[in-house]
Design a protein around this motif. Structure first.
Motif, mmCIF file in Angstrom:
data_model
loop_
_atom_site.group_PDB
_atom_site.id
_atom_site.type_symbol
_atom_site.label_atom_id
_atom_site.label_comp_id
_atom_site.label_asym_id
_atom_site.label_seq_id
_atom_site.Cartn_x
_atom_site.Cartn_y
_atom_site.Cartn_z
ATOM 1 N N THR A 199 -2.297 11.303 2.740
ATOM 2 C CA THR A 199 -2.494 12.640 2.187
ATOM 3 C C THR A 199 -3.966 12.883 1.845
ATOM 4 O OG1 THR A 199 -0.285 12.554 1.248
ATOM 5 C CG2 THR A 199 -1.767 14.224 0.367
ATOM 6 N N LEU A 200 -4.557 11.899 1.168
ATOM 7 C CA LEU A 200 -5.953 12.040 0.758
ATOM 8 C C LEU A 200 -6.872 12.083 1.990
ATOM 9 C CD1 LEU A 200 -7.727 12.205 -1.709
ATOM 10 C CD2 LEU A 200 -7.784 9.726 -1.818
ATOM 11 N N LEU A 232 0.835 -1.196 0.000
ATOM 12 C CA LEU A 232 0.000 0.000 0.000
ATOM 13 C C LEU A 232 0.873 1.251 0.000
ATOM 14 C CD1 LEU A 232 -3.016 -0.498 2.406
ATOM 15 C CD2 LEU A 232 -3.027 -0.287 -0.060
ATOM 16 N N ASN A 233 0.417 2.195 -0.773
ATOM 17 C CA ASN A 233 1.102 3.467 -0.858
ATOM 18 C C ASN A 233 0.542 4.357 0.255
ATOM 19 O OD1 ASN A 233 2.069 5.937 -1.583
ATOM 20 N ND2 ASN A 233 1.392 5.802 -3.706
ATOM 21 N N GLU A 274 -6.551 2.221 -2.525
ATOM 22 C CA GLU A 274 -6.016 3.371 -1.781
ATOM 23 C C GLU A 274 -6.934 4.584 -1.880
ATOM 24 O OE1 GLU A 274 -1.518 1.791 -2.614
ATOM 25 O OE2 GLU A 274 -2.307 3.449 -3.789
ATOM 26 N N GLN A 299 1.648 6.809 2.039
ATOM 27 C CA GLN A 299 1.809 8.268 1.976
ATOM 28 C C GLN A 299 0.640 8.899 1.204
ATOM 29 O OE1 GLN A 299 4.438 10.055 3.336
ATOM 30 N NE2 GLN A 299 3.322 11.902 2.753
ATOM 31 N N SER A 300 0.267 8.265 0.088
ATOM 32 C CA SER A 300 -0.838 8.799 -0.712
ATOM 33 C C SER A 300 -2.159 8.708 0.051
ATOM 34 C CB SER A 300 -0.967 8.030 -2.025
ATOM 35 O OG SER A 300 0.217 8.101 -2.757
#
Lengths: 258, 307
Positions: free
Chosen positions: A13-14, A6-7, A106, A9-10
């Motif tokens: 942020t969202l 899983l990303n 994500e 950081q993205s």
């Protein structure tokens, strides 16, 4: 996909951007639902409630607390999540989300996670506020939290679906006003379904909200219209259905990716 | 840097926006995609950036397939869309930082500051987007696209609706980026923009890449020249003796315009031939000048020719 891929950081942020959006509109997104729900406690709980006889051994004021929290949770989850994804579609800024190196999972985690978090915060505030007007007890706190979380997530997913399906502000309002609210009012928030004539009892059982309210109320007072396990199974069923629809949306690119 | 292979896109309504497009973008170049409205410029960019699904064909970004390996492909790309789309209530700083995070990069205030300063947005960093002018908003979109340090930057009509001064500034920014090694693909209506900026030019029409060429080679190849001869005495018509030359009367008979192709072999002789014939007819030339056709002329003739 595993957690490791899983990303984060993205997603973070969202999620945080969505949370910040509701902090910017704190009056609309937090104060107003809390006040409107509290009005029910004042009117039906403290004022009229004292003149209504007990239901299943629970005072009327206390009886309606779980249903009202559910009502607020459903409408807020749907409206938060639907607006969250509808607005960037409407303004066009969705391009950035879609061109980011984010998987669908994500994107959903960010939007739906934030919407569900907001609803849960609201639920907690209303739960505390209700105590000011009506005395109530919680017999099964862990189950109560489970019901709360599952409902918030499921209906935030539903809101996400509506936000993608809607092609205008009218449709965005349509489902919450015409479907969610009536189903909740008729879903045993203000009465036990035993009070209905047999025919309407049967009809009511087709209303999904009955299971949510009943299960949630059971976690408070140990009383329920249907078995709490059935309620749990129903929520999981809705959750599965909502996840399936979201998966389909991303698979086909429905209204997101021509 | 980018390879587009056999790309086609047919929308649900049956409209075919891209027809079997092949295109290679080289690392570090500025590539201008020129085309009339509705030619498929934005669709092509949208497919490469992952906003639109391709019907057929594939896109490789630095050898990463943009569908199977979308994360690696998209990390390299920054996109500045055509329309000014913004979350009106956030600040410049927040929205640019948001973009960086969305692309999975950890916060780097120093980088964001560099980007904002380069785009002269630094003084506006605490302003909300709705308080900014149109040109400022466009720069914010560029800042957002640059926030995650992309290697390829797509600019979809970057200077549409931007005043002349700002356009020059924008060009400076683009050149500075190229100097840093960023590959730039821009679509534009403004031919002068392509002429000014691009290393190579691609022309797209009705979903097909009609031509891809080095800018200078293109202008040399397709650049016809005009020789205008100002006459002492006006003429009513081109004298029959001169009918063999591609001549036209202009300025109410006060000038003769000769159109020729500067690259073809016999041209030198044809001009001397023309001058000799003029002498023979007894026409006296007061003045003369030549004009090289601009990219705009080339473009218009190209699009018309294929229609």
């Amino acid at each position: 996909m595993s957690i490791k891929n899983l990303n984060l950081q993205s997603v973070k942020t969202l999620y945080l951007a969505e949370m910040a959006r509701s902090l910017r509109t704190v009056l609309q997104s937090i104060v107003s639902p809390v006040i409107s729900t509290s009005l029910y406690f004042v009117v039906f709980g403290a004022a009229i409630g004292t003149r209504i006889s007990e239901v299943d051994g629970v005072s009327y004021g206390a009886f309606i607390v779980p249903g009202l929290i559910m009502l607020m949770l459903l409408t807020q989850s749907v409206s938060n999540a639907s607006f969250g994804i509808f607005f960037p579609r409407f303004s066009g800024s969705i391009y950035e989300i879609l061109s980011a190196p984010m998987s669908y999972v994500e994107i959903v985690l960010g939007y739906v996670g934030a919407a569900a978090t907001k609803s849960l915060i609201l639920g907690a505030i209303v739960l505390v506020t209700a105590r000011l007007f009506v005395p109530y007890s919680i017999d099964h706190p862990a189950m109560m939290v489970l019901f709360l979380v599952l409902t918030a997530v499921t209906f935030s997913l539903l809101g996400f679906i509506i936000g993608i399906w809607a092609d205008g502000f009218e449709k965005l309002q349509l489902v919450p006003l015409l479907v969610i609210t009536p189903l909740t009012f008729l879903g045993g928030t203000f009465y036990s379904i035993d009070m209905l004539p047999p025919f309407w009892q049967a009809v009511t059982l087709a209303n999904p909200v009955v299971y949510l309210v009943s299960g949630f109320r059971w976690s408070f007072y140990g009383i329920s219209d249907v078995s709490p396990l059935v309620s749990l199974a129903m929520i999981l069923l809705f959750l599965g259905a909502a996840l399936a629809v979201v998966a389909w949306i991303f698979k086909t690119g429905y209204r997101l990716k021509p | 840097m980018i390879r587009v292979e056999g790309l086609s896109k047919t929308f649900a309504g049956g409209f075919q926006a891209l027809k079997d497009v092949d295109l290679t973008i080289r690392r570090g170049e500025i590539f201008a995609l020129l085309g009339p409205n509705g030619a498929g410029k934005t669709t092509l960019i949208s497919v490469i950036c992952g906003l639109v699904n391709a019907s057929r064909g594939r896109v490789l970004v630095d050898d990463h397939d943009n569908v199977r390996d979308y994360r690696a492909a998209r990390r390299l790309i920054g996109l500045v869309p055509q329309e000014l789309t913004n979350e009106a209530f956030t600040t410049v700083w927040d929205t640019v930082s948001f973009s960086r995070g969305l692309f999975g990069k950890p916060g780097d205030p120093a980088h964001i500051e560099r980007v904002l300063r380069a785009l002269t947005l630094w003084d506006k960093r605490h302003n909300r987007l709705l308080e900014l002018s149109g040109g400022m908003k466009r720069r914010v979109l560029i800042a957002k696209a640059l926030s995650h340090e992309p290697q390829v930057l797509f600019l979809d009509e970057p200077t549409a609706g931007v005043d002349v001064e700002l356009r020059r500034e924008m060009w400076e920014v683009v050149r500075a980026l190229r100097a840093e090694g960023v590959t730039i693909i821009l679509t534009t209506h403004y031919i002068e923009e392509a002429e000014e900026m691009a290393d190579r030019i691609g022309v797209i029409r009705a979903g097909e890449i009609v031509l891809v060429e080095e800018k200078h080679a293109l202008m040399r190849k397709l650049g016809s020249k005009e020789l205008t001869l100002h006459l002492h005495e006006p003429l009513d018509s081109v004298p029959p003796a001169l009918a063999g030359h591609a001549l036209a009367l202009a300025e109410e008979g006060h000038a003769l315009v000769y159109t020729y192709d500067a690259t073809s072999e016999q041209d030198g002789s044809s001009i001397s031939g023309l001058l000799a014939d003029l002498e023979a007819v007894g026409l006296r030339v007061k003045d003369l000048h030549t004009r090289q056709s601009s990219l705009e002329d080339i473009f218009v003739s190209l699009v018309r020719e294929r229609r």
